[in-house]
Design a protein around this motif. Structure first.
Motif, PDB file in Angstrom:
ATOM      1  N   GLY A 219       0.834  -1.191   0.000  1.00 23.25           N
ATOM      2  CA  GLY A 219       0.000   0.000   0.000  1.00 23.25           C
ATOM      3  C   GLY A 219       0.871   1.244   0.000  1.00 23.25           C
ATOM      4  N   PRO A 220       0.251   2.422  -0.030  1.00 26.82           N
ATOM      5  CA  PRO A 220      -1.188   2.657   0.071  1.00 26.82           C
ATOM      6  C   PRO A 220      -1.931   2.607  -1.250  1.00 26.82           C
ATOM      7  CG  PRO A 220      -0.054   4.755   0.056  1.00 26.82           C
ATOM      8  CD  PRO A 220       1.007   3.695  -0.019  1.00 26.82           C
ATOM      9  N   ALA A 221      -1.212   2.447  -2.384  1.00 31.73           N
ATOM     10  CA  ALA A 221      -1.881   2.460  -3.683  1.00 31.73           C
ATOM     11  C   ALA A 221      -1.602   1.146  -4.407  1.00 31.73           C
ATOM     12  CB  ALA A 221      -1.397   3.645  -4.526  1.00 31.73           C
ATOM     13  N   LEU A 222      -2.543   0.228  -4.304  1.00 39.32           N
ATOM     14  CA  LEU A 222      -2.482  -1.049  -5.004  1.00 39.32           C
ATOM     15  C   LEU A 222      -3.855  -1.321  -5.599  1.00 39.32           C
ATOM     16  CD1 LEU A 222      -0.624  -3.353  -2.418  1.00 39.32           C
ATOM     17  CD2 LEU A 222       0.284  -2.588  -4.613  1.00 39.32           C
ATOM     18  N   PRO A 223      -3.931  -2.078  -6.691  1.00 34.84           N
ATOM     19  CA  PRO A 223      -5.250  -2.443  -7.219  1.00 34.84           C
ATOM     20  C   PRO A 223      -6.052  -3.220  -6.172  1.00 34.84           C
ATOM     21  CG  PRO A 223      -3.516  -2.966  -8.811  1.00 34.84           C
ATOM     22  CD  PRO A 223      -2.826  -2.600  -7.530  1.00 34.84           C
TER      23      PRO A 223
ATOM     24  N   TRP B 182      -7.218  -2.415  -3.278  1.00 34.19           N
ATOM     25  CA  TRP B 182      -6.615  -2.236  -1.947  1.00 34.19           C
ATOM     26  C   TRP B 182      -7.332  -1.094  -1.239  1.00 34.19           C
ATOM     27  CZ3 TRP B 182      -3.133  -4.978   0.798  1.00 34.19           C
ATOM     28  CH2 TRP B 182      -2.491  -4.363   1.875  1.00 34.19           C
TER      29      TRP B 182
ATOM     30  N   ALA C 185      -8.057   2.247   0.236  1.00 37.39           N
ATOM     31  CA  ALA C 185      -7.346   3.511   0.043  1.00 37.39           C
ATOM     32  C   ALA C 185      -6.784   4.018   1.370  1.00 37.39           C
ATOM     33  CB  ALA C 185      -8.287   4.555  -0.549  1.00 37.39           C
ATOM     34  N   GLY C 186      -5.495   4.367   1.354  1.00 36.40           N
ATOM     35  CA  GLY C 186      -4.858   4.944   2.535  1.00 36.40           C
ATOM     36  C   GLY C 186      -4.251   3.943   3.498  1.00 36.40           C
TER      37      GLY C 186
ATOM     38  N   ARG D   2     -13.816  -6.148  -4.846  1.00 37.52           N
ATOM     39  CA  ARG D   2     -12.411  -6.062  -4.451  1.00 37.52           C
ATOM     40  C   ARG D   2     -11.858  -7.449  -4.112  1.00 37.52           C
ATOM     41  NH1 ARG D   2     -11.991  -1.116  -3.181  1.00 37.52           N
ATOM     42  NH2 ARG D   2     -13.666  -1.169  -1.660  1.00 37.52           N
TER      43      ARG D   2
END
Length: 255
Positions: free
Chosen positions: A29-33, A35, A37-38, A101
């Motif tokens: 993280g914090p930015a993964l498909p 995932w 957010a934050g 997700r």
């Protein structure tokens, strides 16, 4: 631990098989498909096993309104006139979002796409009949999939976190929640007459539901294989917007 070319080398420690393996520090993280957010997870790995996990929540900008998925219940708690149908539509969409997700992380892209299409229609105000026609075929396939059950059953198992006990059980609980929510799409009773339970739990306690989920993550992850970590996170799907102060524009409280 030594240093090579100015970079620290991995430390070594005994793993569960008694071998001396490198300890690797891996952030997720914090930015993964697919995932939350934050969310950032700091994992300590030996081989493919998570030995230690720490949770970090990346601060979000101060929100101008309530957490999106909880908005109907927060407005009802603040005194606004909100119907059970409004809460049911938001709950249905929230569970479909979480399903999309988790199915995406599990690698079942077709089912994930179907869940997201139904989510978008629920947010657009589609009637229950249309949503049932969208949800039932893919829900039936998800429930009957032995491959998905084999992949998720027994993973991230812990009682008291969410209904279901493990990743597969939490997935099925979301499907059940979608179907129950569809039954309330025409219910015009006031939402304030019901317990303020949002998609992730009760909203009238001191601790936000997603904080409870985040607090449970380290124990759920430690000792599991690295490949299971993202499945466990997706099966909880914490909403970090719940952790920020909630403001409900236009709402009014009662003394």
């Amino acid at each position: 631990m030594g240093v090579v070319a100015g970079l620290p080398m991995a430390e070594r420690a005994d793993d569960r098989d008694g071998l001396r393996l490198d300890r690797l520090h891996v952030p997720l993280g914090p930015a993964l498909p697919d995932w939350p957010a934050g969310l950032v997870l700091h994992l300590e790995l030996q081989g493919d096993v998570v030995q230690r996990a720490e949770v970090e929540a990346v601060p979000a900008p101060s929100p101008s309104g309530p957490a999106f998925w909880n908005e109907p219940w927060l407005r009802a708690m603040a005194g606004d006139a909100v119907t059970v149908a409004e809460g049911a539509q938001r709950r249905c969409a929230a569970h479909l979002d979480s399903l999309g997700r988790l199915l995406g992380v599990a690698g079942w892209r077709e089912a994930a796409t179907r869940a997201r299409v139904a989510r978008d229609r629920a947010l657009d105000g589609a009637p229950a009949g249309e949503l049932r026609s969208l949800v039932r075929p893919f829900a039936r396939r998800v429930r009957k999939s032995w491959t998905l059950r084999w992949l998720t059953a027994g993973v991230g198992e812990q009682s008291g976190v969410q209904p279901g006990g493990d990743v597969h059980g939490r997935l099925i609980a979301w499907l059940d929640g979608v179907e129950r929510a569809l039954d309330d799409f025409d219910n015009r009773e006031p939402l304030s007459a019901h317990h303020p339970v949002g998609p992730r739990g009760r909203l009238d306690s001191k601790t936000p539901p997603s904080q409870v989920l985040l607090d449970a993550l380290p124990a759920l992850l430690e000792g599991t294989e690295f490949a299971c970590a993202r499945l466990i996170v997706a099966s909880l799907d914490p909403d970090l917007d719940e952790l920020a102060a909630q403001h409900v524009p236009g709402a009014h409280g009662h003394g």
